[in-house]
Design a protein around this motif. Structure first.
Motif, PDB file in Angstrom:
ATOM      1  N   ARG A 125       6.348 -13.380   8.371  1.00 36.35           N
ATOM      2  CA  ARG A 125       6.829 -12.780   7.963  1.00 36.35           C
ATOM      3  C   ARG A 125       7.097 -13.141   6.057  1.00 36.35           C
ATOM      4  O   ARG A 125       7.252 -12.444   5.559  1.00 36.35           O
ATOM      5  CB  ARG A 125       8.102 -12.545   8.125  1.00 36.35           C
ATOM      6  N   GLU A 126       6.845 -14.461   5.910  1.00 37.29           N
ATOM      7  CA  GLU A 126       6.784 -15.171   4.633  1.00 37.29           C
ATOM      8  C   GLU A 126       5.789 -14.644   3.814  1.00 37.29           C
ATOM      9  O   GLU A 126       5.826 -14.320   2.661  1.00 37.29           O
ATOM     10  CB  GLU A 126       6.543 -16.836   5.257  1.00 37.29           C
ATOM     11  N   ALA A 127       4.539 -14.071   4.344  1.00 35.32           N
ATOM     12  CA  ALA A 127       3.431 -14.238   3.492  1.00 35.32           C
ATOM     13  C   ALA A 127       3.587 -12.814   2.776  1.00 35.32           C
ATOM     14  O   ALA A 127       3.339 -12.204   1.939  1.00 35.32           O
ATOM     15  CB  ALA A 127       2.102 -13.579   4.372  1.00 35.32           C
ATOM     16  N   ALA A 128       4.336 -11.382   3.753  1.00 35.90           N
ATOM     17  CA  ALA A 128       5.040 -10.188   3.241  1.00 35.90           C
ATOM     18  C   ALA A 128       6.489 -10.312   2.202  1.00 35.90           C
ATOM     19  O   ALA A 128       5.968  -9.369   1.078  1.00 35.90           O
ATOM     20  CB  ALA A 128       5.218  -9.220   4.419  1.00 35.90           C
ATOM     21  N   THR A 129       6.404 -11.658   2.069  1.00 35.03           N
ATOM     22  CA  THR A 129       8.075 -11.275   0.663  1.00 35.03           C
ATOM     23  C   THR A 129       7.294 -12.395  -0.451  1.00 35.03           C
ATOM     24  O   THR A 129       7.581 -11.470  -1.416  1.00 35.03           O
ATOM     25  CB  THR A 129       8.907 -11.878   1.078  1.00 35.03           C
ATOM     26  N   GLU A 130       6.753 -12.809   0.161  1.00 33.64           N
ATOM     27  CA  GLU A 130       6.430 -14.682  -0.911  1.00 33.64           C
ATOM     28  C   GLU A 130       4.887 -15.053  -1.399  1.00 33.64           C
ATOM     29  O   GLU A 130       4.222 -14.494  -0.283  1.00 33.64           O
ATOM     30  CB  GLU A 130       7.033 -15.465  -0.956  1.00 33.64           C
ATOM     31  N   SER A 131       4.516 -14.695  -1.692  1.00 35.33           N
ATOM     32  CA  SER A 131       2.744 -14.347  -2.174  1.00 35.33           C
ATOM     33  C   SER A 131       2.521 -15.126  -3.146  1.00 35.33           C
ATOM     34  O   SER A 131       2.403 -15.131  -4.531  1.00 35.33           O
ATOM     35  CB  SER A 131       2.117 -13.598  -2.328  1.00 35.33           C
ATOM     36  N   LYS A 132       1.512 -16.505  -3.402  1.00 38.81           N
ATOM     37  CA  LYS A 132       0.563 -16.478  -5.039  1.00 38.81           C
ATOM     38  C   LYS A 132       0.317 -15.920  -5.701  1.00 38.81           C
ATOM     39  O   LYS A 132      -0.527 -16.364  -6.600  1.00 38.81           O
ATOM     40  CB  LYS A 132      -0.129 -17.743  -3.625  1.00 38.81           C
ATOM     41  N   TYR A 133      -0.400 -14.604  -5.189  1.00 41.01           N
ATOM     42  CA  TYR A 133      -1.436 -13.856  -6.082  1.00 41.01           C
ATOM     43  C   TYR A 133      -0.233 -13.181  -6.954  1.00 41.01           C
ATOM     44  O   TYR A 133       0.889 -12.144  -6.018  1.00 41.01           O
ATOM     45  CB  TYR A 133      -2.063 -12.938  -4.358  1.00 41.01           C
ATOM     46  N   GLN A 134      -0.456 -12.985  -8.404  1.00 36.94           N
ATOM     47  CA  GLN A 134      -0.350 -11.782  -8.677  1.00 36.94           C
ATOM     48  C   GLN A 134      -0.285 -10.629  -8.579  1.00 36.94           C
ATOM     49  O   GLN A 134      -1.575  -9.734  -8.320  1.00 36.94           O
ATOM     50  CB  GLN A 134      -0.463 -12.588 -10.352  1.00 36.94           C
ATOM     51  N   ILE A 135       0.038 -10.025  -9.353  1.00 41.03           N
ATOM     52  CA  ILE A 135      -0.263  -8.283  -9.399  1.00 41.03           C
ATOM     53  C   ILE A 135      -1.007  -7.473  -9.602  1.00 41.03           C
ATOM     54  O   ILE A 135      -2.295  -6.828  -8.721  1.00 41.03           O
ATOM     55  CB  ILE A 135       1.281  -7.600 -10.018  1.00 41.03           C
ATOM     56  N   ARG A 136      -2.169  -8.274 -10.403  1.00 43.65           N
ATOM     57  CA  ARG A 136      -3.078  -8.241 -10.969  1.00 43.65           C
ATOM     58  C   ARG A 136      -4.583  -9.141  -9.653  1.00 43.65           C
ATOM     59  O   ARG A 136      -5.067  -7.845  -8.978  1.00 43.65           O
ATOM     60  CB  ARG A 136      -3.899  -8.042 -12.152  1.00 43.65           C
ATOM     61  N   GLU A 137      -4.518  -9.909  -9.264  1.00 44.61           N
ATOM     62  CA  GLU A 137      -4.833  -9.921  -8.560  1.00 44.61           C
ATOM     63  C   GLU A 137      -4.750  -9.491  -6.949  1.00 44.61           C
ATOM     64  O   GLU A 137      -6.019  -9.428  -5.981  1.00 44.61           O
ATOM     65  CB  GLU A 137      -4.629 -11.569  -8.149  1.00 44.61           C
ATOM     66  N   LYS A 138      -3.729  -9.067  -6.553  1.00 43.34           N
ATOM     67  CA  LYS A 138      -3.601  -8.612  -5.209  1.00 43.34           C
ATOM     68  C   LYS A 138      -4.258  -6.712  -4.753  1.00 43.34           C
ATOM     69  O   LYS A 138      -4.760  -6.657  -4.293  1.00 43.34           O
ATOM     70  CB  LYS A 138      -1.556  -8.576  -5.717  1.00 43.34           C
ATOM     71  N   GLU A 139      -4.117  -5.858  -6.750  1.00 42.65           N
ATOM     72  CA  GLU A 139      -4.455  -4.982  -6.455  1.00 42.65           C
ATOM     73  C   GLU A 139      -6.479  -5.242  -6.895  1.00 42.65           C
ATOM     74  O   GLU A 139      -6.901  -4.365  -5.818  1.00 42.65           O
ATOM     75  CB  GLU A 139      -4.675  -4.261  -7.457  1.00 42.65           C
ATOM     76  N   LEU A 140      -6.925  -6.198  -7.234  1.00 43.76           N
ATOM     77  CA  LEU A 140      -8.513  -6.306  -7.047  1.00 43.76           C
ATOM     78  C   LEU A 140      -8.812  -6.566  -5.327  1.00 43.76           C
ATOM     79  O   LEU A 140      -9.889  -6.119  -5.027  1.00 43.76           O
ATOM     80  CB  LEU A 140      -8.730  -7.817  -8.492  1.00 43.76           C
ATOM     81  N   MET A 141      -7.292  -7.358  -5.022  1.00 47.06           N
ATOM     82  CA  MET A 141      -7.612  -8.297  -3.950  1.00 47.06           C
ATOM     83  C   MET A 141      -8.024  -6.778  -3.096  1.00 47.06           C
ATOM     84  O   MET A 141      -9.217  -6.883  -1.621  1.00 47.06           O
ATOM     85  CB  MET A 141      -6.938  -9.045  -3.237  1.00 47.06           C
ATOM     86  N   LYS A 142      -7.085  -5.625  -3.044  1.00 47.83           N
ATOM     87  CA  LYS A 142      -7.258  -5.123  -2.004  1.00 47.83           C
ATOM     88  C   LYS A 142      -8.211  -3.736  -2.782  1.00 47.83           C
ATOM     89  O   LYS A 142      -9.371  -3.492  -1.775  1.00 47.83           O
ATOM     90  CB  LYS A 142      -5.552  -3.708  -2.223  1.00 47.83           C
ATOM     91  N   THR A 143      -8.962  -3.569  -3.725  1.00 48.26           N
ATOM     92  CA  THR A 143     -10.107  -3.318  -3.798  1.00 48.26           C
ATOM     93  C   THR A 143     -11.300  -3.543  -3.536  1.00 48.26           C
ATOM     94  O   THR A 143     -12.084  -2.918  -3.334  1.00 48.26           O
ATOM     95  CB  THR A 143     -10.250  -2.637  -5.604  1.00 48.26           C
ATOM     96  N   VAL A 144     -11.262  -5.063  -3.024  1.00 54.29           N
ATOM     97  CA  VAL A 144     -12.289  -5.417  -2.663  1.00 54.29           C
ATOM     98  C   VAL A 144     -12.339  -5.289  -1.443  1.00 54.29           C
ATOM     99  O   VAL A 144     -13.796  -5.135  -0.460  1.00 54.29           O
ATOM    100  CB  VAL A 144     -12.017  -6.647  -2.813  1.00 54.29           C
ATOM    101  N   LEU A 145     -11.447  -5.365  -0.507  1.00 53.03           N
ATOM    102  CA  LEU A 145     -11.192  -5.107   0.652  1.00 53.03           C
ATOM    103  C   LEU A 145     -11.403  -3.287   1.059  1.00 53.03           C
ATOM    104  O   LEU A 145     -12.594  -3.387   2.542  1.00 53.03           O
ATOM    105  CB  LEU A 145      -9.939  -5.045   1.558  1.00 53.03           C
ATOM    106  N   VAL A 146     -11.182  -2.217   0.484  1.00 48.53           N
ATOM    107  CA  VAL A 146     -11.019  -1.461   0.503  1.00 48.53           C
ATOM    108  C   VAL A 146     -13.344  -1.288   0.442  1.00 48.53           C
ATOM    109  O   VAL A 146     -13.712  -0.758   1.048  1.00 48.53           O
ATOM    110  CB  VAL A 146     -10.895  -0.239  -0.368  1.00 48.53           C
ATOM    111  N   GLU A 147     -13.502  -1.821  -0.592  1.00 46.21           N
ATOM    112  CA  GLU A 147     -14.902  -1.137  -0.507  1.00 46.21           C
ATOM    113  C   GLU A 147     -15.673  -1.716   0.846  1.00 46.21           C
ATOM    114  O   GLU A 147     -16.700  -1.242   1.152  1.00 46.21           O
ATOM    115  CB  GLU A 147     -15.500  -2.370  -2.153  1.00 46.21           C
ATOM    116  N   LEU A 148     -15.215  -3.758   1.127  1.00 44.04           N
ATOM    117  CA  LEU A 148     -15.916  -3.993   2.260  1.00 44.04           C
ATOM    118  C   LEU A 148     -15.584  -3.524   3.456  1.00 44.04           C
ATOM    119  O   LEU A 148     -16.532  -2.565   4.096  1.00 44.04           O
ATOM    120  CB  LEU A 148     -15.439  -4.981   2.768  1.00 44.04           C
ATOM    121  N   GLU A 149     -14.716  -3.118   3.645  1.00 45.83           N
ATOM    122  CA  GLU A 149     -13.991  -1.741   5.133  1.00 45.83           C
ATOM    123  C   GLU A 149     -15.174  -0.679   4.642  1.00 45.83           C
ATOM    124  O   GLU A 149     -15.716   0.085   5.931  1.00 45.83           O
ATOM    125  CB  GLU A 149     -13.368  -1.485   5.068  1.00 45.83           C
ATOM    126  N   ARG A 150     -15.223  -0.022   3.793  1.00 45.54           N
ATOM    127  CA  ARG A 150     -16.076   1.354   3.869  1.00 45.54           C
ATOM    128  C   ARG A 150     -17.437   1.075   4.278  1.00 45.54           C
ATOM    129  O   ARG A 150     -17.772   1.681   4.767  1.00 45.54           O
ATOM    130  CB  ARG A 150     -16.205   2.166   2.503  1.00 45.54           C
TER     131      ARG A 150
END
Length: 534
Positions: A125-150
């Motif tokens: 639950r804590e990870a859902a509300t507080e993260s060390k990743y900033q917005i840009r880093e989070k979006e980059l991580m999401k992009t990488v995961l989408v490509e990996l999953e595909r």
């Protein structure tokens, strides 16, 4: 009888050599057994297996579950044999080119273990509300995961692939592995290191996977003596998911956001329809459908169960899909041309309300081939039966088969609750104005600070539940507590709630074994001295 000294002297060296060999073997066995006894697992980790499935008999995903190899990292020297090595790869260090090369060229590899940031752990639950990743880093991580999953979903991989979450224990193991690889001493049977072991049975095909559709009614008010059947508006959302790791596929946006919106719309209209003075002369049909990732197979079967009279009574259907992560524009996807009078009326109604709410709604038209079983949007199953329908979505184009259906990157962390509230207001006001003949009029039926206001805490509670509930058919059974919770919720707000159980079409075959325990053993190297090990 005296022994012959000459004979004794000739036998003693051979006897001594044999005895020394026997002692050496006994010592080696003793030491090896001692190692096994002393080498308890350095750590035990929950791991989640890459999905395994077939489409029309063609295999995809990981084909194995058992793992028993040494650990390695991306720091391994070029040219090193990795056929008996499990690569531990943190997603934030992922070299997608390297993975593509190994998979496309089918290079030998012992296995893959991808480490996900804690922000993607729906149990944290804590990870859902507080993260060390900033917005840009989070979006980059999401992009990488989408490509990996595909990449992983559409490949046939002949070795085990697992996912785990970063934590202190596994990070410490990986740090040791990296140091060994950088020093040029990768783990082997003779150099020690760490061994990764997953004991799992061979994955089995799941026979006759079930899909469950749930529907509820809000009957409209008929005029006295009116023999005609009331028209119906259908509000529909597919609730199940598909992703790289079935045990992690919660689909907060796709399509948790659509399900949450449908439940809140049912609640709002149940309040409106509870008073005969405000009950509209339209029936409202709410449908929670299954099999969405599989070509909307559940929707197809649900519609086929309708009698012709009900099907012909549907004025239009609005399908809700991925409406929880947008800023300024939603799209209405349709199969009929924009010039069609019914489509024009629906779009103008939604567009007017959206403008009042401060955002835009675009219209996207895509023809369908009635003879082609493949559909890109849920509304296309309605269109094939010549029922006017549309899909409301933040997506600008139709996703490919088994994509944008609730993968690893589709977590609670990326959901915008305000976007869901605005989407619900849009649908509620547009449908209400259609029901009461108020199109084009600037009125608010579901105004804030009234008894008919959108309930943000209700939305949040259901979004929390959906965001921690993996919903991949066939692992979501027809008697699953989550399915029962959806049924009960519709019963609280609608009438004549029915549950329809169907069998997923045979085009898709899925296999079990989605979670396991990974034991990580630290193996110590024992140097040989003469014929002994110490």
């Amino acid at each position: 009888m005296q022994s012959n000294p000459k004979t004794m002297s000739s036998k003693n060296p051979r006897e001594r050599q044999m005895l020394e060999s026997i002692y050496s073997m006994i010592a080696l066995v003793f030491i090896l057994v001692t190692c096994v006894d002393l080498c308890d697992a350095a750590t035990v980790v929950d791991v989640y297996r890459l999905i395994q499935y077939d489409i029309s008999g063609v295999p995809f995903g990981s084909r194995f579950a058992t793992l028993n190899h040494h650990a390695g990292s991306l720091h391994s020297a070029p040219g090193v044999d990795l056929s008996r090595t499990v690569l531990i790869i943190p997603v934030h260090e992922l070299n997608i080119t390297f993975i593509k090369e190994y998979i496309s060229q089918r290079k030998p590899l012992g296995g893959l273990l991808f480490l996900l940031p804690q922000m993607f752990n729906f149990e944290n639950r804590e990870a859902a509300t507080e993260s060390k990743y900033q917005i840009r880093e989070k979006e980059l991580m999401k992009t990488v995961l989408v490509e990996l999953e595909r990449l992983l979903i559409h490949a046939n991989i002949p070795y085990p692939v697992y996912f785990a979450f970063e934590d202190d224990d596994i990070d410490a193991v990986l740090a040791d592995v990296k140091r060994s690889d950088v020093s040029g001493q990768p783990a082997t049977a003779t150099t020690g290191g760490y061994k990764l072991v997953v004991s799992a049975p061979e994955p089995k095909r799941i026979a006759s996977p079930s899909i469950t559709n749930i529907q509820g009614w809000l009957p409209g008010l008929k005029a006295d003596g009116d023999p005609n059947q009331l028209p119906t508006i259908a509000i529909v959302a597919s609730y199940d998911t598909f992703g790289t790791a079935p045990a992690l596929s919660v689909g907060s946006d796709s399509n948790g956001s659509g399900v949450v919106a449908l439940l809140e719309l049912a609640r709002l209209f149940s309040l409106l329809y509870s008073n005969p003075k405000t009950r509209g002369r339209y029936n409202l049909l709410f449908g929670l459908t299954s099999g969405g990732p599989y070509n909307y197979n559940g929707t197809h079967k649900w519609l086929r169960s309708f009698d012709q009279r009900l099907r012909e009574s549907i004025d239009y259907a609005i399908c809700l899909n991925s409406i929880g992560s947008w800023d300024n524009e939603l799209r209405i996807h349709v199969s009929k041309p924009p010039e069609n009078a019914f489509i024009k009326q629906i779009f103008e109604g939604f567009s007017t309300v959206a403008e009042e709410l401060g955002f835009e709604v675009g219209l996207k038209h895509k023809k369908i081939n009635i003879s082609n079983p493949r559909v890109a949007w849920e509304h296309e199953q309605f269109s094939k039966l010549r029922v006017t329908a549309a899909t409301l979505s933040e997506l600008s184009t139709a996703p490919e088969l088994l994509e944008s259906t609730g993968g690893l990157s589709d977590s609670r962390h990326f959901i915008n609750e305000t976007a869901i509230v605005r989407s619900i207001k849009l649908v509620a006001e547009s449908i209400a104005r259609h029901i009461y003949g108020c199109q084009g009029k600037s009125i608010q039926i579901f105004a804030d600070d009234t008894s008919l206001a959108v309930n943000a805490p209700y939305i949040r509670s259901w979004l929390d539940l959906l965001s921690k509930t993996p919903r991949v058919v066939p692992f979501l059974t027809k008697n699953d507590p989550f399915v029962m919770a959806l049924k009960k919720e519709l019963e609280d707000h609608t009438h004549e709630v029915n549950v329809h159980h169907e069998v997923l079409d045979g085009m898709f075959t899925l296999y079990d074994s989605t979670k396991a325990k990974l034991n990580i053993y630290q193996v110590l190297f024992i140097s040989p001295v003469g014929n002994y090990f110490f």
